[in-house]
Design a protein around this motif. Structure first.
Motif, PDB file in Angstrom:
ATOM      1  N   UNK A 190     -18.558 -54.083   4.280  1.00 41.03           N
ATOM      2  CA  UNK A 190     -17.144 -54.377   4.051  1.00 41.03           C
ATOM      3  C   UNK A 190     -16.957 -55.806   3.577  1.00 41.03           C
ATOM      4  N   UNK A 191     -15.987 -56.007   2.689  1.00 37.12           N
ATOM      5  CA  UNK A 191     -15.584 -57.338   2.227  1.00 37.12           C
ATOM      6  C   UNK A 191     -14.079 -57.477   2.412  1.00 37.12           C
ATOM      7  N   UNK A 192     -13.642 -58.673   2.735  1.00 34.54           N
ATOM      8  CA  UNK A 192     -12.216 -58.909   2.927  1.00 34.54           C
ATOM      9  C   UNK A 192     -11.807 -60.276   2.429  1.00 34.54           C
ATOM     10  N   UNK A 193     -10.568 -60.387   1.962  1.00 38.14           N
ATOM     11  CA  UNK A 193      -9.999 -61.666   1.522  1.00 38.14           C
ATOM     12  C   UNK A 193      -8.487 -61.547   1.592  1.00 38.14           C
ATOM     13  N   UNK A 194      -7.803 -62.677   1.563  1.00 38.43           N
ATOM     14  CA  UNK A 194      -6.346 -62.663   1.526  1.00 38.43           C
ATOM     15  C   UNK A 194      -5.853 -63.926   0.838  1.00 38.43           C
ATOM     16  N   UNK A 195      -4.685 -63.816   0.235  1.00 37.65           N
ATOM     17  CA  UNK A 195      -4.040 -64.957  -0.398  1.00 37.65           C
ATOM     18  C   UNK A 195      -2.543 -64.688  -0.485  1.00 37.65           C
ATOM     19  N   UNK A 202       6.492 -61.915 -12.794  1.00 39.03           N
ATOM     20  CA  UNK A 202       5.866 -61.881 -14.115  1.00 39.03           C
ATOM     21  C   UNK A 202       4.442 -62.432 -14.073  1.00 39.03           C
ATOM     22  N   UNK A 203       3.993 -62.865 -12.894  1.00 37.24           N
ATOM     23  CA  UNK A 203       2.657 -63.415 -12.765  1.00 37.24           C
ATOM     24  C   UNK A 203       1.599 -62.353 -12.992  1.00 37.24           C
ATOM     25  N   UNK A 204       0.328 -62.764 -13.120  1.00 39.19           N
ATOM     26  CA  UNK A 204      -0.755 -61.804 -13.380  1.00 39.19           C
ATOM     27  C   UNK A 204      -0.916 -60.815 -12.240  1.00 39.19           C
ATOM     28  N   UNK A 205      -0.796 -59.545 -12.567  1.00 40.06           N
ATOM     29  CA  UNK A 205      -0.903 -58.449 -11.607  1.00 40.06           C
ATOM     30  C   UNK A 205      -0.115 -58.729 -10.339  1.00 40.06           C
ATOM     31  N   UNK A 206       1.182 -58.815 -10.502  1.00 38.63           N
ATOM     32  CA  UNK A 206       2.057 -58.990  -9.339  1.00 38.63           C
ATOM     33  C   UNK A 206       2.109 -57.654  -8.590  1.00 38.63           C
ATOM     34  N   UNK A 207       1.743 -57.671  -7.311  1.00 39.86           N
ATOM     35  CA  UNK A 207       1.672 -56.446  -6.526  1.00 39.86           C
ATOM     36  C   UNK A 207       2.999 -56.161  -5.843  1.00 39.86           C
ATOM     37  N   UNK A 208       3.379 -54.913  -5.833  1.00 43.44           N
ATOM     38  CA  UNK A 208       4.633 -54.504  -5.203  1.00 43.44           C
ATOM     39  C   UNK A 208       4.389 -54.163  -3.744  1.00 43.44           C
ATOM     40  N   UNK A 209       5.320 -54.537  -2.885  1.00 43.79           N
ATOM     41  CA  UNK A 209       5.224 -54.146  -1.488  1.00 43.79           C
ATOM     42  C   UNK A 209       5.461 -52.646  -1.369  1.00 43.79           C
ATOM     43  N   UNK A 210       4.871 -52.040  -0.364  1.00 40.22           N
ATOM     44  CA  UNK A 210       5.029 -50.603  -0.156  1.00 40.22           C
ATOM     45  C   UNK A 210       4.041 -49.750  -0.911  1.00 40.22           C
ATOM     46  N   UNK A 229       5.028 -61.843   4.771  1.00 35.94           N
ATOM     47  CA  UNK A 229       5.065 -63.159   4.117  1.00 35.94           C
ATOM     48  C   UNK A 229       4.399 -63.166   2.743  1.00 35.94           C
ATOM     49  N   UNK A 230       4.441 -62.021   2.046  1.00 39.14           N
ATOM     50  CA  UNK A 230       3.885 -61.905   0.690  1.00 39.14           C
ATOM     51  C   UNK A 230       2.399 -62.237   0.637  1.00 39.14           C
ATOM     52  N   UNK A 231       1.704 -61.948   1.699  1.00 40.61           N
ATOM     53  CA  UNK A 231       0.257 -62.154   1.717  1.00 40.61           C
ATOM     54  C   UNK A 231      -0.428 -60.882   1.208  1.00 40.61           C
ATOM     55  N   UNK A 232      -1.334 -61.057   0.243  1.00 44.63           N
ATOM     56  CA  UNK A 232      -2.108 -59.938  -0.282  1.00 44.63           C
ATOM     57  C   UNK A 232      -3.364 -59.781   0.560  1.00 44.63           C
ATOM     58  N   UNK A 260      -8.725 -51.588 -14.998  1.00 44.13           N
ATOM     59  CA  UNK A 260      -7.608 -52.191 -15.723  1.00 44.13           C
ATOM     60  C   UNK A 260      -6.806 -53.191 -14.942  1.00 44.13           C
ATOM     61  N   UNK A 261      -7.314 -53.647 -13.799  1.00 43.59           N
ATOM     62  CA  UNK A 261      -6.620 -54.640 -12.992  1.00 43.59           C
ATOM     63  C   UNK A 261      -7.405 -55.951 -13.030  1.00 43.59           C
ATOM     64  N   UNK A 262      -6.722 -57.032 -13.309  1.00 42.68           N
ATOM     65  CA  UNK A 262      -7.399 -58.325 -13.426  1.00 42.68           C
ATOM     66  C   UNK A 262      -6.821 -59.324 -12.423  1.00 42.68           C
ATOM     67  N   UNK A 263      -7.647 -59.728 -11.481  1.00 38.94           N
ATOM     68  CA  UNK A 263      -7.248 -60.723 -10.481  1.00 38.94           C
ATOM     69  C   UNK A 263      -8.240 -61.889 -10.484  1.00 38.94           C
ATOM     70  N   UNK A 264      -8.703 -62.234 -11.679  1.00 38.56           N
ATOM     71  CA  UNK A 264      -9.730 -63.268 -11.800  1.00 38.56           C
ATOM     72  C   UNK A 264      -9.299 -64.576 -11.150  1.00 38.56           C
ATOM     73  N   UNK A 265      -8.103 -65.034 -11.472  1.00 39.67           N
ATOM     74  CA  UNK A 265      -7.633 -66.326 -10.961  1.00 39.67           C
ATOM     75  C   UNK A 265      -7.572 -66.319  -9.443  1.00 39.67           C
ATOM     76  N   UNK A 266      -7.086 -65.247  -8.846  1.00 40.70           N
ATOM     77  CA  UNK A 266      -6.941 -65.186  -7.401  1.00 40.70           C
ATOM     78  C   UNK A 266      -8.296 -65.106  -6.697  1.00 40.70           C
TER      79      UNK A 266
END
Length: 411
Positions: A190-195, A202-210, A229-232, A260-266
């Motif tokens: 398992x791997x885990x991370x959060x930010x 309009x940011x790169x791959x903005x994730x929707x709650x729910x 608190x908008x933590x991914x 097709x999902x890019x979260x390189x910066x994060x």
């Protein structure tokens, strides 16, 4: 900001007591077991090896089964008040194939926040709490009236019954030759991370709650969800060889990009945590005056929140078994508890074992995801088998508790 949970006793004081139950690990299963036993008037010590609360590698998704268990324990309201998000959609991708499935329920909340609520509830019920304390379980003789453990400073702790709820890091401790872990050669880690996500949609791959986002590739799968608190929260199950070759961030990036999902910066600026191999089992989920609970008792690679549901079920089910064992220990109790776990978790873990087999065949996965997009009714049925009706689950939990209590009395 959530503050550190203070210990309610010291190592010196705790080592001078004779406890009804000592519980190692203040995660979901451990805290719920401590809560239940404390409510029964038992003298309970809950030990956590880290500063608490702490982040965990976990999908952070509670399904209907999990929520039902938390409601039955009377701890759901403070968890819901943490500000997590109700889940309504499951967005799954494999290569160019994608499917959006409706969820019949579920809630996303971080383990960092939720585990603190559970530990606080156990303390409020009367359990004593000791943090920053790494312990080793002793090898007591089979006729010993207690089970012991010791910390690195030489303090020894004694209890009528010991509950090992210290997760995937748990090692065989009972001295019984049957107390061993069996790990499949292809078990993933398992791997885990959060930010924290930017407020800019309009940011790169903005994730929707729910929404639960799931990307599946040949080397594993990555799940993403928005918690309080908008933590991914990112949780992944990946091949060990891929991590050894590329590193955790690159493996997760490759899986996400393939869908097709890019979260390189994060991900390139995020700290990753890892786990030992995920899928494992014990022949016997206990030993002399010892019960394994939660991930310590065995684990199957989860998919959408099943792991927390299993921990909740086990944490509740062990209470009547331990309560009876404190007053009268018999050598057959570890085997009885093993059978309890099979009855309580067997069907759900079998489903996840089948799903994990499927996920190792990329072509089959892509066809399955494509079929789910064309036949959403089939997808809804599959999801409902995991996120089952809460009232049904509550009835099962109460029935299991009564049966375990009756078995304990008979023992």
């Amino acid at each position: 900001m959530i503050q550190e949970l203070a210990a309610t006793t010291t190592r010196q004081q705790a080592s001078q007591e004779r406890w009804d139950a000592v519980i190692v690990g203040a995660g979901i299963a451990g805290s719920l077991a401590a809560l239940g036993l404390a409510r029964l008037g038992r003298k309970v010590l809950l030990i956590e090896r880290t500063t608490f609360p702490r982040h965990k590698v976990c999908g952070a998704c509670l399904n209907g089964d999990a929520i039902a268990g938390l409601r039955s324990a009377g701890v759901w309201d403070p968890i819901e008040a943490l500000g997590g998000h109700w889940l309504s959609q499951y967005s799954i991708r494999s290569g160019l194939n994608r499917a959006n499935l409706e969820l019949p329920g579920g809630h996303a909340v971080s383990r960092f926040a939720m585990d603190r609520v559970l530990a606080e509830s156990a303390i409020a019920a009367g359990a004593q709490f000791l943090s920053d304390t790494a312990v080793t379980i002793g090898s007591d003789p089979p006729d010993s009236p207690t089970r012991s453990l010791h910390d690195n400073d030489g303090h020894r702790y004694h209890a009528s019954v010991l509950i090992a709820a210290n997760g995937l890091a748990s090692k065989p401790a009972s001295g019984d030759p049957d107390d061993r872990l069996v790990v499949p050669a292809d078990s993933r880690i398992g791997l885990g991370a959060h930010w924290t996500q930017s407020d800019d949609p309009r940011g790169p791959m903005h994730l929707s709650s729910g929404v639960i986002y799931m990307a599946i590739a040949e080397t594993g799968y990555v799940g993403l969800v928005v918690t309080e608190n908008q933590v991914i929260n990112l949780a992944a199950a990946v091949d060990r060889s891929a991590v050894q070759t590329s590193g955790p961030a690159e493996v997760c990036l490759q899986i996400l990009r393939s869908c097709g999902w890019d979260l390189t910066k994060q991900l390139q600026t995020t700290h990753f945590r890892g786990t030992p191999t995920l899928t494992r089992r014990r022949k016997i989920a206990g030993g002399h005056r010892l019960f394994y609970v939660g991930d310590s008792s065995g684990y199957v690679e989860p998919f959408t929140g099943e792991g927390m549901a299993w921990a909740i079920r086990a944490g509740l089910a062990v209470v009547p078994r331990v309560d009876a064992a404190i007053d009268r220990w018999t050598p057959d109790l570890p085997q009885r508890w093993t059978e309890d776990l099979k009855q309580t978790l067997g069907k759900q873990q079998w489903r996840c074992r089948m799903i994990s087999r499927l996920l190792r065949h990329p072509v089959l996965v892509r066809h399955t995801v494509g079929a789910l997009s064309r036949f959403p009714r089939f997808g809804r049925f599959a999801v409902q088998q995991i996120h089952r009706d809460r009232r049904q689950v509550l009835q099962e939990l109460h029935s299991e508790a009564r049966q375990s209590g009756a078995s304990g009395d008979a023992a």
